[in-house]
Design a protein around this motif. Structure first.
Motif, short mmCIF file in Angstrom:
data_model
loop_
_atom_site.label_atom_id
_atom_site.label_comp_id
_atom_site.label_asym_id
_atom_site.label_seq_id
_atom_site.Cartn_x
_atom_site.Cartn_y
_atom_site.Cartn_z
N ASP A 5 0.86 -1.18 0.00
CA ASP A 5 0.00 0.00 0.00
C ASP A 5 0.90 1.24 0.00
N LYS A 7 0.37 4.33 -0.97
CA LYS A 7 -0.22 5.57 -0.45
C LYS A 7 -0.03 5.65 1.06
N ARG A 8 -0.29 4.55 1.74
CA ARG A 8 -0.16 4.53 3.20
C ARG A 8 1.30 4.68 3.60
N THR A 56 -4.58 11.85 3.51
CA THR A 56 -5.56 11.49 4.53
C THR A 56 -6.91 12.12 4.24
N LYS A 59 -8.67 10.32 1.44
CA LYS A 59 -9.28 9.06 1.89
C LYS A 59 -10.58 9.31 2.64
#
Length: 80
Positions: A5, A7-8, A56, A59
């Motif tokens: 992941d 993006k994380r 963030t 999301k």
């Protein structure tokens, strides 16, 4: 095999703090002056904060849109 992941991982403040530490250490090794080192480390941390915030919030917004769309699909025609 598990997917990474990205993006994380890239929104992790720990990662960016570690990167600032690496950049600072390399700058010391190559003999840059303290003001340049402080400026570079500050820039890395600042950019990391902005990127983390944007990802963030994206999301959160996406989750809100998904929830609204699901509520509209589940809602009977006469109740709209």
């Amino acid at each position: 095999m598990n997917q990474i992941d990205w993006k994380r991982k890239l929104s992790s403040r720990k990662l960016w703090a570690a990167m600032a530490g690496i950049v600072t250490g390399l700058a010391m090794v190559f003999g840059l002056d303290e003001s340049t080192i402080s400026s570079v480390a500050g820039a890395v941390v600042s950019v990391a904060s902005v990127v983390s915030y944007i990802i963030t919030e994206g999301k959160v917004d996406a989750a809100g849109v998904k929830k609204t769309a699901e509520e509209r699909v589940d809602c009977p025609e006469g109740a709209k």
